[in-house]
Design an enzyme around this catalytic site. Structure first.
Site, short mmCIF file in Angstrom:
data_model
loop_
_atom_site.label_atom_id
_atom_site.label_comp_id
_atom_site.label_asym_id
_atom_site.label_seq_id
_atom_site.Cartn_x
_atom_site.Cartn_y
_atom_site.Cartn_z
N ASP A 144 0.86 -1.18 0.00
CA ASP A 144 0.00 0.00 0.00
C ASP A 144 0.89 1.23 0.00
O ASP A 144 2.05 1.17 0.44
CB ASP A 144 -0.92 0.01 1.23
CG ASP A 144 -2.24 0.71 0.96
OD1 ASP A 144 -2.20 1.89 0.54
OD2 ASP A 144 -3.30 0.10 1.18
N TYR A 195 -12.66 5.13 -14.55
CA TYR A 195 -12.69 4.01 -13.61
C TYR A 195 -13.44 2.83 -14.22
O TYR A 195 -12.97 1.68 -14.17
CB TYR A 195 -13.38 4.47 -12.32
CG TYR A 195 -13.46 3.42 -11.24
CD1 TYR A 195 -12.34 3.08 -10.49
CD2 TYR A 195 -14.68 2.80 -10.93
CE1 TYR A 195 -12.42 2.14 -9.46
CE2 TYR A 195 -14.77 1.86 -9.92
CZ TYR A 195 -13.64 1.53 -9.18
OH TYR A 195 -13.72 0.60 -8.18
#
Length: 263
Positions: free
Chosen positions: A50, A168
């Site tokens: 991350d 997206y």
């Protein structure tokens, strides 16, 4: 209607996941954080990647007492050199990867008129490109061992009428095609590839940014089951598809969306 609460949720146990080497992208919070929690609880050797260091360190600390404590590595997945270096480190330290969960994504809203070439590239890099290169980084080892599971996370968004998510939705549609191609190319080596498609999942980010009372009412009205989909629901499906119980599941899309047809 189920009366099972989020706190009452108990995952099924998959003995074959114990000791498996699992890499989870975007594993520090949201759905990714729940994936990290669920696989650590199975005794898997989890490494989660991350870019959000504070939240990821907090999760790593919170799970230090899990059946197998996960390891956090900070990684900017849009930087391919960094991505490849991190996977080389993982291979060196763990000896390979058995399960890859390509989860990292970002659903920023935008208007078509405002999209520049640079913004296009940034959205594809965040939502699609890294999945290919993470897969590339683990594929040789999986082929050598003639086994492995790669789960790519799509989205219900492009299957429904949504606004302001053009890039997206484009990336998420591409993920399904990429997964089917991967399943065909890698299947001869015993490697399975599937797409997991979450519906309108109740995550802290979605609750903070988009899921106000009006939106929640719209979501519930558009689902077959009038209950919110939780992060645990997504993780439960992922555990199954990663396990040997799903040994003949490959090249498909699996929805966990409460039958969301839109409203």
């Amino acid at each position: 209607m189920s009366d099972l609460t989020q706190q009452d949720f108990v995952y099924a146990t998959y003995p074959d996941l114990k000791g498996k080497r699992v890499v989870i992208t975007g594993g520090g919070s949201g759905i990714g954080g729940e994936l990290t929690t669920a696989f650590a609880g199975q005794g898997a050797r989890v490494v989660f990647l991350d870019i959000a260091e504070e939240a990821s360190r907090a999760l790593e600390s919170a799970l230090s007492g899990a059946a197998a404590a996960p390891t956090f590595i900070k990684c900017d997945l849009t930087n391919i050199d960094e991505l490849q270096s991190v996977f080389a480190r993982i291979h060196e330290e763990l000896g390979g990867v058995d399960i890859l969960l390509n989860n990292a994504a970002n659903d920023d809203r935008h208007d078509i008129e405002d999209v520049t070439p640079a913004y296009w590239e940034s959205r594809m890099n965040v939502n699609l490109r890294h999945m290919f290169f993470c897969t590339q980084a683990v594929l040789a080892g999986m082929k050598e061992r003639r086994q492995g599971a790669i789960l790519n996370f799509g989205s219900i968004s492009w299957h429904l009428p949504h606004n302001h998510l053009h890039l997206y939705m484009t990336a998420k549609a591409g993920i399904e095609g990429m997964t089917r191609a991967l399943a065909r190319d890698a299947g001869h080596y015993g490697i399975r590839a599937n797409t997991i498609i979450p519906g309108a999942v109740r995550t802290p980010r979605q609750q903070a940014l988009w899921h106000n009372p009006e939106e929640e009412a719209r979501i519930l009205a558009g689902q077959c089951l009038p209950e919110r989909v939780e992060m645990q629901d997504v993780a439960a499906l992922t555990l199954f598809l990663a396990s040997d119980n799903a040994r003949h599941c490959s090249g498909r899309e699996y929805f966990v969306d409460a039958g969301f047809y839109g409203a």
